[in-house]
Design an enzyme around this catalytic site. Structure first.
Site, PDB file in Angstrom:
ATOM      1  N   ARG A  55       0.864  -1.196   0.000  1.00  0.00           N
ATOM      2  CA  ARG A  55       0.000   0.000   0.000  1.00  0.00           C
ATOM      3  C   ARG A  55       0.888   1.229   0.000  1.00  0.00           C
ATOM      4  NH1 ARG A  55       2.425   2.050   3.614  1.00  0.00           N
ATOM      5  NH2 ARG A  55       0.866   3.667   3.641  1.00  0.00           N
ATOM      6  N   GLY A  56       0.236   2.415  -0.101  1.00  0.00           N
ATOM      7  CA  GLY A  56       1.010   3.651  -0.249  1.00  0.00           C
ATOM      8  C   GLY A  56       1.115   3.949  -1.735  1.00  0.00           C
ATOM      9  N   ALA A  57       0.891   5.211  -2.096  1.00  0.00           N
ATOM     10  CA  ALA A  57       0.760   5.576  -3.510  1.00  0.00           C
ATOM     11  C   ALA A  57       1.945   5.114  -4.372  1.00  0.00           C
ATOM     12  CB  ALA A  57       0.580   7.084  -3.615  1.00  0.00           C
ATOM     13  N   ARG A  98      -7.584  -0.263  -6.510  1.00  0.00           N
ATOM     14  CA  ARG A  98      -7.741   0.872  -5.591  1.00  0.00           C
ATOM     15  C   ARG A  98      -7.894   2.151  -6.427  1.00  0.00           C
ATOM     16  NH1 ARG A  98      -4.185   1.308  -0.438  1.00  0.00           N
ATOM     17  NH2 ARG A  98      -6.086   2.341   0.217  1.00  0.00           N
ATOM     18  N   GLN A 202      -1.879   2.676   9.977  1.00  0.00           N
ATOM     19  CA  GLN A 202      -0.582   2.647   9.283  1.00  0.00           C
ATOM     20  C   GLN A 202       0.483   3.425  10.052  1.00  0.00           C
ATOM     21  OE1 GLN A 202      -3.535   3.292   7.849  1.00  0.00           O
ATOM     22  NE2 GLN A 202      -3.599   2.754   5.694  1.00  0.00           N
ATOM     23  N   ASP A 243      -1.805  10.911  -2.214  1.00  0.00           N
ATOM     24  CA  ASP A 243      -2.245   9.857  -3.135  1.00  0.00           C
ATOM     25  C   ASP A 243      -2.609  10.417  -4.500  1.00  0.00           C
ATOM     26  OD1 ASP A 243      -2.822   8.733  -0.257  1.00  0.00           O
ATOM     27  OD2 ASP A 243      -2.537   7.067  -1.650  1.00  0.00           O
ATOM     28  N   ASN A 253      -5.133  12.600   0.501  1.00  0.00           N
ATOM     29  CA  ASN A 253      -4.236  11.748   1.292  1.00  0.00           C
ATOM     30  C   ASN A 253      -5.095  11.045   2.343  1.00  0.00           C
ATOM     31  OD1 ASN A 253      -1.527  10.796   1.899  1.00  0.00           O
ATOM     32  ND2 ASN A 253      -1.660  11.978   3.787  1.00  0.00           N
ATOM     33  N   LYS A 254      -4.474  10.195   3.113  1.00  0.00           N
ATOM     34  CA  LYS A 254      -5.192   9.380   4.103  1.00  0.00           C
ATOM     35  C   LYS A 254      -6.193  10.189   4.919  1.00  0.00           C
ATOM     36  CE  LYS A 254      -4.998   5.894   4.448  1.00  0.00           C
ATOM     37  NZ  LYS A 254      -6.001   5.071   3.735  1.00  0.00           N
TER      38      LYS A 254
HETATM   39  C1  RUB Z   1      -1.495   5.654   2.207  1.00  0.00           C
HETATM   40  C2  RUB Z   1      -1.462   7.121   2.314  1.00  0.00           C
HETATM   41  C3  RUB Z   1      -0.097   7.728   2.206  1.00  0.00           C
HETATM   42  C4  RUB Z   1       0.107   8.107   0.768  1.00  0.00           C
HETATM   43  C5  RUB Z   1       1.532   8.552   0.547  1.00  0.00           C
HETATM   44  O1  RUB Z   1      -2.795   5.133   2.181  1.00  0.00           O
HETATM   45  O2  RUB Z   1      -2.429   7.826   2.397  1.00  0.00           O
HETATM   46  O3  RUB Z   1       0.028   8.869   2.978  1.00  0.00           O
HETATM   47  O4  RUB Z   1      -0.193   6.994  -0.055  1.00  0.00           O
HETATM   48  O5  RUB Z   1       2.145   7.680  -0.283  1.00  0.00           O
HETATM   49  P1  RUB Z   1      -2.992   3.555   2.128  1.00  0.00           P
HETATM   50  P2  RUB Z   1       3.584   7.882  -0.907  1.00  0.00           P
HETATM   51  O6  RUB Z   1      -2.234   2.973   3.271  1.00  0.00           O
HETATM   52  O7  RUB Z   1      -4.489   3.406   2.275  1.00  0.00           O
HETATM   53  O8  RUB Z   1      -2.499   3.098   0.785  1.00  0.00           O
HETATM   54  O9  RUB Z   1       4.480   8.185   0.225  1.00  0.00           O
HETATM   55  O10 RUB Z   1       3.842   6.537  -1.508  1.00  0.00           O
HETATM   56  O11 RUB Z   1       3.486   8.977  -1.904  1.00  0.00           O
END
Ligand code: RUB
Length: 367
Positions: A55-57, A98, A202, A243, A253-254
């Protein structure tokens, strides 16, 4: 990222590709267990994104690119027509995992475009090469964000972050945690407040673990405590990930990010968003156009962790039949954002112009 694995301190990536297999840290088990998951097909990769093993963008963008590479490898013995049909069906499957993080869509588009010329074998090679390039871009972008963001952090700086925008949300280093890593490794005395980030926690499970592995001084706080520390003058700066960032700077974002931004403004604190150029969506004029993922109510009704015997347990914390709303993200209006820490520098308002200029520089990397 620096982790203690099998009794040894070593550097580990969040995910990588080995031929047709994708390997990744199963983030559902952290911080209790560090386990590497092997995904043998694009369908398994799509499941891993949907179930948030990854997870994470940034990380789901790389995973989706790898998914297209896997599909191309799976179809390498097919006719050109069947190959094209198979790969576009795979793209469809991956796109449905997603909806909010734009990195996933950009990565799929880049790999599909790469796989659209030449013979089947040439298309397979191009899809794999492009997927690997996205991973390298991700690594390079987090390194740059670390450098640019570090310049904003003075010795003694106290940073508040939300969710996990660390190495686990990328291949390595992260977005919001990248400047923190650089500052810490360069000897600055910094301190991080990590928001718990309900419902999937998270912050508690991933950010706190990453900071602990790296030796960065931090404290985990419940989501409701952020305003308390800001008002007491114990936070100097807020840095979060993203995101999807619309053309005007509105940022998804989250869930909970928006209220942190409003609190930062109320308390006169700078609020920065760290994100690579891949996370900007120039086709989306404002935050109103960003689809917000509505997630399973079970995430709110149940918590998952280990008991005293270290056995994984899922425990219900609400009454049967509780009605739940569970949006995964929110949109912070651009007016609350001090700047974007990107791979090409820190973008300042007016964001309409600075974002357009930044994307012109990186037009090879974004769709
Ligand atoms: C993750 C989230 C992170 C961003 C940042 O949501 O909101 O803050 O994705 O990502 P989830 P990055 O856990 O629901 O995927 O640091 O990869 O740009």
């Amino acid at each position: 990222m620096r982790v203690n694995f099998n009794g040894k301190t070593q550097e580990l990536w969040t995910l990588w590709r080995e031929g047709v297999d994708v390997k990744l840290i199963d983030q559902r088990l952290l911080p209790h267990k560090l386990e590497i998951l092997t995904l043998h097909s694009h369908c398994e990769t799509a499941d891993a994104i949907r179930d948030m093993a990854v997870r994470g963008a940034g990380a789901i963008g790389v995973a989706a690119g790898y998914g297209i590479a896997q599909a191309a490898l799976e179809a390498k013995g097919m006719s050109l027509k069947d190959f094209q049909a198979f790969v576009s069906e795979a793209a469809n499957t991956l796109q449905k995992t997603r909806p909010t993080a734009v990195n996933l869509f950009h990565a799929i588009d880049r790999c599909i475009k790469a796989a659209s010329r030449g013979s089947v074998l040439e298309r397979v090679a191009s899809a794999c090469a492009e997927a690997d390039r996205i991973a390298l871009d991700d690594l390079e972008a987090s390194r740059k964000m670390g450098e640019y963001g570090n310049a904003l952090l003075g010795d003694g700086c106290r940073i508040l972050t939300h969710c996990n925008a660390g190495a686990l949300a990328f291949i390595d280093n992260g977005s919001a945690l990248a400047p923190i890593r650089v500052a810490h490794r360069s000897g600055k005395h910094i301190f991080v407040y990590a928001d718990e980030t309900r419902p999937r926690s998270q912050g508690a499970k991933l950010t706190a673990w990453e900071l602990q592995q790296e030796g960065v001084p931090y404290a985990l706080i419940v989501d409701n405590a952020a305003g308390y520390y800001m008002r007491r003058g114990e936070v100097d700066i807020v840095i979060v990930g993203a995101d999807r960032i619309a053309a005007n700077g509105d940022t998804a974002n989250k869930i909970g990010t928006y209220e942190k931004a409003v609190l930062a403004r109320e308390n006169g604190l700078p609020f920065y968003v760290a994100a690579p150029t891949m996370t900007f969506d120039i086709k989306c004029p404002t935050g109103k156009g960003i689809e917000i993922e509505e997630r399973n109510p079970d995430e709110v009704n149940w918590v998952f962790g280990v008991d005293e015997d270290d056995a994984f347990r899922r425990v219900r914390i609400t009454a049967e039949g509780t009605t739940v709303l569970n949006p995964g993200f929110d949109v912070t209006p651009a007016k609350y954002i001090t700047g974007f820490i990107t791979d090409i520098g820190v973008l300042k308002p007016p964001f309409g112009r600075s974002i357009r200029d930044a994307l012109r520089v990186r037009k090879d990397k974004v769709c």
